[in-house]
Design an enzyme around this catalytic site. Structure first.
Site, short mmCIF file in Angstrom:
data_model
loop_
_atom_site.label_atom_id
_atom_site.label_comp_id
_atom_site.label_asym_id
_atom_site.label_seq_id
_atom_site.Cartn_x
_atom_site.Cartn_y
_atom_site.Cartn_z
N ASP A 67 0.82 -1.21 0.00
CA ASP A 67 0.00 0.00 0.00
C ASP A 67 0.86 1.27 0.00
OD1 ASP A 67 0.98 -0.45 2.56
OD2 ASP A 67 -0.97 -0.78 3.47
N ASN A 136 -7.59 -2.72 14.20
CA ASN A 136 -8.97 -2.98 13.79
C ASN A 136 -9.06 -4.18 12.83
OD1 ASN A 136 -7.87 -1.96 11.48
ND2 ASN A 136 -9.26 -0.23 11.25
N HIS A 138 -7.25 -4.63 10.10
CA HIS A 138 -6.97 -4.38 8.68
C HIS A 138 -5.68 -5.07 8.24
CE1 HIS A 138 -4.69 -0.36 9.54
NE2 HIS A 138 -3.81 -1.26 9.21
N GLU A 143 -9.57 -1.68 5.20
CA GLU A 143 -10.24 -1.33 6.45
C GLU A 143 -11.52 -2.15 6.62
OE1 GLU A 143 -8.58 0.26 8.47
OE2 GLU A 143 -8.14 2.33 7.95
#
Ligand code: GLP
Length: 250
Positions: A67, A136, A138, A143
């Site tokens: 990313d 979280n 990810h 996400e």
């Protein structure tokens, strides 16, 4: 999933470096999927040591990073390109033309994502994908969402993700609101996946990944459906897991 638990971060990093170096020895022209964040730094240091000791060469390796932030130039200190240059690329013999990263400065997001997918395909797909994990759940910058995003795409970053990554910027306002990331399908197509997680803050996400329900709200849970995933954890990140599920390495 193969889950190995180690006493501390250094032991996790050493094992991760061993697995990646082993992959390169077995297949010198391996296509590696690489990750950023604090977690893989020890892995990269281990690989640099293997390289300096002439045990492994990146001469024929190709790399694809997961990313990149939107709007950051490769020279920005918080860009993932800058991170990779400093943590790994400039210390080993990986060739510039074999390094692939999404560009945070694109004219057309869809075009940039398609370009990347095409390059991965042209390289023959990813042999070994290294992953960290967000608090979280990810992976890359996928996400929590209502659907598992397939291919490489533009994503809006969650507030907790921007808060976690604010430590690399002067303030949270400077953390980009968007990123480009390889999608869940792009990640799941990798032949092998190596996920590393350390520290108490990751314990819940790790538990959800291994023992939770597979759902897009916890993106890493999809890894339960991959046939060759290894999780390397320290005792803190593994603290919520049922003990029967893992091997505790001494
Ligand atoms: C970022 C990256 C992820 C990484 C995560 C965890 O959000 N995009 O690929 O896994 O951070 O980072 P850390 O290892 O610093 O906890």
């Amino acid at each position: 999933m193969v889950i190995k638990v180690f006493g501390d971060y250094d032991a996790v990093s050493a094992e991760a470096a061993k697995l990646v170096a082993g992959q390169i020895l077995k297949k010198p022209d391996s296509v590696l999927g690489l990750a950023t964040g604090s977690t893989p730094i020890g892995l990269y240091q281990g690989l640099i040591k293997y390289f300096n000791n002439k045990l492994v060469s990146f001469r024929d390796v190709k790399s694809f990073n997961l990313d990149e932030y939107v709007g950051l130039s490769p020279h920005h200190e918080a860009s993932y390109r800058y991170f990779m240059d400093h943590q790994l690329f400039r210390h080993v013999d990986l060739k510039e033309q074999n390094i692939h990263m999404l560009s945070g400065h694109f004219g057309d997001a869809v075009g940039e994502c398609e370009r990347y997918e095409h390059l991965i395909e042209k390289a023959g797909g990813i042999d070994l994908q290294v992953l960290g994990i967000g608090r979280n759940g990810h992976i890359g910058f996928n996400e929590p969402a209502d659907n598992f995003p397939g291919a490489t795409h533009l994503v809006e970053l969650d507030r907790p993700t921007r808060e976690d990554n604010a430590r690399f910027f002067r303030s949270i306002e400077e953390v980009p609101t968007h990123a480009l990331t390889m999608g869940i399908r792009s990640i799941m197509k990798a032949r092998k996946i190596l996920l590393i997680a350390t520290g108490k803050a990751k314990a819940e996400a790790v538990w959800e990944t291994v023992e939770g329900r597979i759902r897009p709200q916890l993106p890493a849970s999809i890894l339960q459906l991959h046939s060759d995933v290894t999780l390397l954890l320290d005792v803190e990140a593994a603290s919520l897991l049922s003990e029967r599920l893992y091997v505790l390495e001494s």
